[in-house]
Design an enzyme around this catalytic site. Sequence first.
Site, PDB file in Angstrom:
ATOM      1  N   SER A  15       0.664  -1.293   0.057  1.00 45.50           N
ATOM      2  CA  SER A  15      -0.017   0.004  -0.045  1.00 45.50           C
ATOM      3  C   SER A  15       0.848   1.301   0.080  1.00 45.50           C
ATOM      4  O   SER A  15       0.787   2.129  -0.940  1.00 45.50           O
ATOM      5  CB  SER A  15      -0.919  -0.018   1.237  1.00 45.50           C
ATOM      6  OG  SER A  15      -1.772  -1.033   1.146  1.00 45.50           O
ATOM      7  N   CYS A  43      -1.861  -5.772   2.389  1.00 45.58           N
ATOM      8  CA  CYS A  43      -2.997  -5.759   2.633  1.00 45.58           C
ATOM      9  C   CYS A  43      -4.192  -6.213   1.320  1.00 45.58           C
ATOM     10  O   CYS A  43      -5.196  -6.842   1.821  1.00 45.58           O
ATOM     11  CB  CYS A  43      -3.609  -4.009   2.526  1.00 45.58           C
ATOM     12  SG  CYS A  43      -5.241  -3.393   2.366  1.00 45.58           S
ATOM     13  N   CYS A  48      -5.863  -7.434   4.626  1.00 46.46           N
ATOM     14  CA  CYS A  48      -7.342  -6.601   4.908  1.00 46.46           C
ATOM     15  C   CYS A  48      -8.469  -7.113   3.795  1.00 46.46           C
ATOM     16  O   CYS A  48      -9.285  -7.387   4.224  1.00 46.46           O
ATOM     17  CB  CYS A  48      -7.117  -5.086   4.780  1.00 46.46           C
ATOM     18  SG  CYS A  48      -5.566  -4.491   5.257  1.00 46.46           S
ATOM     19  N   LYS A  51      -9.251 -10.680   3.881  1.00 42.49           N
ATOM     20  CA  LYS A  51      -9.841 -11.173   5.286  1.00 42.49           C
ATOM     21  C   LYS A  51     -11.321 -10.529   5.312  1.00 42.49           C
ATOM     22  O   LYS A  51     -12.314 -11.126   5.789  1.00 42.49           O
ATOM     23  CB  LYS A  51      -8.922 -10.355   6.121  1.00 42.49           C
ATOM     24  CG  LYS A  51      -9.631 -10.704   7.640  1.00 42.49           C
ATOM     25  CD  LYS A  51     -10.278  -9.520   8.232  1.00 42.49           C
ATOM     26  CE  LYS A  51     -10.146  -8.030   7.742  1.00 42.49           C
ATOM     27  NZ  LYS A  51      -9.038  -7.292   8.605  1.00 42.49           N
ATOM     28  N   ALA A 116      15.017  -7.069  -4.012  1.00 42.04           N
ATOM     29  CA  ALA A 116      16.170  -5.920  -3.850  1.00 42.04           C
ATOM     30  C   ALA A 116      16.734  -6.015  -2.555  1.00 42.04           C
ATOM     31  O   ALA A 116      15.882  -6.089  -1.756  1.00 42.04           O
ATOM     32  CB  ALA A 116      15.669  -4.815  -4.680  1.00 42.04           C
ATOM     33  N   GLU A 183     -10.354 -11.318  14.622  1.00 42.25           N
ATOM     34  CA  GLU A 183     -10.900 -11.338  13.284  1.00 42.25           C
ATOM     35  C   GLU A 183     -11.043 -13.009  12.969  1.00 42.25           C
ATOM     36  O   GLU A 183     -12.131 -13.335  12.255  1.00 42.25           O
ATOM     37  CB  GLU A 183     -10.280 -10.783  12.451  1.00 42.25           C
ATOM     38  CG  GLU A 183     -10.385  -9.341  12.735  1.00 42.25           C
ATOM     39  CD  GLU A 183      -9.505  -8.112  11.915  1.00 42.25           C
ATOM     40  OE1 GLU A 183      -8.780  -8.495  10.848  1.00 42.25           O
ATOM     41  OE2 GLU A 183      -9.805  -7.104  11.805  1.00 42.25           O
ATOM     42  N   ARG A 200      -0.993 -14.746  25.978  1.00 38.66           N
ATOM     43  CA  ARG A 200       0.037 -14.923  27.085  1.00 38.66           C
ATOM     44  C   ARG A 200      -0.430 -13.940  28.127  1.00 38.66           C
ATOM     45  O   ARG A 200       0.040 -14.496  29.164  1.00 38.66           O
ATOM     46  CB  ARG A 200       1.484 -14.381  26.475  1.00 38.66           C
ATOM     47  CG  ARG A 200       1.247 -13.033  25.917  1.00 38.66           C
ATOM     48  CD  ARG A 200       2.597 -12.440  25.526  1.00 38.66           C
ATOM     49  NE  ARG A 200       2.557 -10.997  25.038  1.00 38.66           N
ATOM     50  CZ  ARG A 200       3.415 -10.387  24.487  1.00 38.66           C
ATOM     51  NH1 ARG A 200       4.704 -10.764  24.535  1.00 38.66           N
ATOM     52  NH2 ARG A 200       3.542  -9.152  23.965  1.00 38.66           N
ATOM     53  N   ARG A 206      -5.564  -5.483  23.289  1.00 38.75           N
ATOM     54  CA  ARG A 206      -4.702  -4.344  24.351  1.00 38.75           C
ATOM     55  C   ARG A 206      -4.763  -3.136  23.362  1.00 38.75           C
ATOM     56  O   ARG A 206      -4.688  -2.999  22.449  1.00 38.75           O
ATOM     57  CB  ARG A 206      -3.376  -4.912  24.585  1.00 38.75           C
ATOM     58  CG  ARG A 206      -2.941  -3.972  25.854  1.00 38.75           C
ATOM     59  CD  ARG A 206      -1.804  -5.133  26.455  1.00 38.75           C
ATOM     60  NE  ARG A 206      -0.721  -5.556  25.646  1.00 38.75           N
ATOM     61  CZ  ARG A 206       0.418  -5.285  25.260  1.00 38.75           C
ATOM     62  NH1 ARG A 206       0.835  -4.121  25.680  1.00 38.75           N
ATOM     63  NH2 ARG A 206       1.155  -6.075  24.563  1.00 38.75           N
ATOM     64  N   GLY A 264       1.354 -10.952  16.555  1.00 42.37           N
ATOM     65  CA  GLY A 264       1.953  -9.581  16.235  1.00 42.37           C
ATOM     66  C   GLY A 264       2.866  -9.777  14.705  1.00 42.37           C
ATOM     67  O   GLY A 264       2.887 -10.859  14.334  1.00 42.37           O
ATOM     68  N   ALA A 343     -10.334  -0.241  13.460  1.00 41.82           N
ATOM     69  CA  ALA A 343     -11.440  -1.250  13.547  1.00 41.82           C
ATOM     70  C   ALA A 343     -10.988  -2.687  13.687  1.00 41.82           C
ATOM     71  O   ALA A 343      -9.924  -3.052  13.056  1.00 41.82           O
ATOM     72  CB  ALA A 343     -12.488  -1.203  12.474  1.00 41.82           C
ATOM     73  N   GLU A 442     -27.850   6.458  15.002  1.00 39.71           N
ATOM     74  CA  GLU A 442     -28.527   7.413  15.914  1.00 39.71           C
ATOM     75  C   GLU A 442     -28.161   7.697  17.517  1.00 39.71           C
ATOM     76  O   GLU A 442     -28.211   8.597  18.118  1.00 39.71           O
ATOM     77  CB  GLU A 442     -30.047   7.419  15.644  1.00 39.71           C
ATOM     78  CG  GLU A 442     -30.648   6.298  16.341  1.00 39.71           C
ATOM     79  CD  GLU A 442     -32.272   6.226  16.308  1.00 39.71           C
ATOM     80  OE1 GLU A 442     -32.899   7.441  16.311  1.00 39.71           O
ATOM     81  OE2 GLU A 442     -32.865   5.254  16.047  1.00 39.71           O
TER      82      GLU A 442
END
Length: 448
Positions: A15, A43, A48, A51, A116, A183, A200, A206, A264, A343, A442
């Site tokens: 991206s 992504c 993203c 997914k 590269a 997710e 863990r 978090r 991670g 999100a 609303e």
Amino acid sequence: MMPYDYDLLVIGAGSGGTRAARVAAQHGARVAVAEEYRVGGTCVIRGCVPKKLLVYGAHFAEDLKDAKRFGWDVPDACHFDWPRLRDNVLAEVDRLNGAYTDTLTNNGVEIILQRAEVTGPNTVRLADGQEKTAERILLAVGAHPAIPDCPGNEHGITSNEAFHLDAIPRRILIAGAGYIANEFAGIFHQFGAHVIVMNRTQEILRGYELALRDRLLQISMMKGLEFRFDATFEGIAKGEDGCLTVRMSNHEPVVVDCVMFATGRVPNTRGLGLDSAGVELDGKGAVGVDADNRSTCPSIFAVGDVTNRIQLTPVAIREGQAFADTFYGGKPTRVDYSCVPSAVFSHPPIAQVGMTESEARQKLGEVKIYSSDFRPMKNVLAGRNERALYKMVCDATDRVVGIHMIGPDAPEILQGAAVAVKAGLTKAQFDETVALHPTMAEELVLLR
Ligand code: NDP
């Protein structure tokens, strides 16, 4: 004679790199982008986009059940065909890969489909041995999934492989409790797998607002997902039947068909030759950059996940745009990292912008909290006992400094509200806005 082969050589066509390359070329620069895998990056190719398509697919599981209450005759046991969804999603990824490639070439960017590596401040070596030179080099190489160090970790998969599975596992253990874990926990659960999430610590997600995390945990457990907290891997063993026995601290071993690591992501700087140009990395292997995305080597820059600032696609895109506008468009631009909305496409999804209640209390002292805890009307008729929760955090002057939401379509609803938070609007200005009825959104102008 031109002193360099290119004005700009971008490494990585994800991206951030794609945006920087295209915009720099549009500003008149001679640009090449080297990519070792596929144009589009994490992504588009394995993050993203595919997914989100799986999330849409997964939602049908509940929608088909709810449809009966809305008058539709739906068979009790609807068949789900994973290979059909998987192949359709992968075909869409192929289409986007082509579209990204066309955008680059149509703007005069040369695509070099090779790895590269940096060999100096202005030089890179391609996998086929060619050397290329550029006045500036932009590192946009992204990150890869971290794999916990434990015996048998070769039996696990990551989100990269999840999109290509032959079949949905009957039982899956997902390690980690962040974005990807929550997710995919929702996705696999809706596709019929028994899901165990292991982390863990005792926390999920978090950094997100506590009340929302509690709500997601409660709803997930109600749906039948299991959690193992304070657990670290001791070993993963594969039996003759192909089943995986996972041993972990503080809990009994579990037997599953698949283990997925979502613990991670690590910047892709290893083996990139950055030492040769004096590019310094931080303790996590990320490229350290200044506000103009410049590394400790004046001709080498970095954007996106490799810098480990905020690992989100729209942020990488802004960084790429700012870099290209600054150095090739005569328009110095810096990314504003305040009020970046985010999100989690869990079931139900979470969305937030700005400070959590505890952050605001720490930074601002006095805060005012408004909330709405409600059952969306669709859930009421469907007989689904799943409540949404919206929370607004305001400073002492009633300026809105954070909005946090869990519930159907929360990310779709939050984007508009994020504009108001970024603009520094007050709770009174939200309240002056007439409600759009009947919607879930609303609630944002009716918070008490
Ligand atoms: P996250 O940082 O969201 O979560 C990582 C999880 O793994 C946490 O629960 C953390 O535990 C745990 N963990 C971290 N290190 C270890 C370790 N060494 N051993 C065991 N557990 C560990 O990472 P993800 O992998 O879920 O996602 C990577 C990034 O990708 C995210 O930061 C996000 O920026 C991006 N992303 C964004 C999405 C979106 O915008 N919707 C979707 C997917 C990814 P604890 O916190 O308890 O310490």
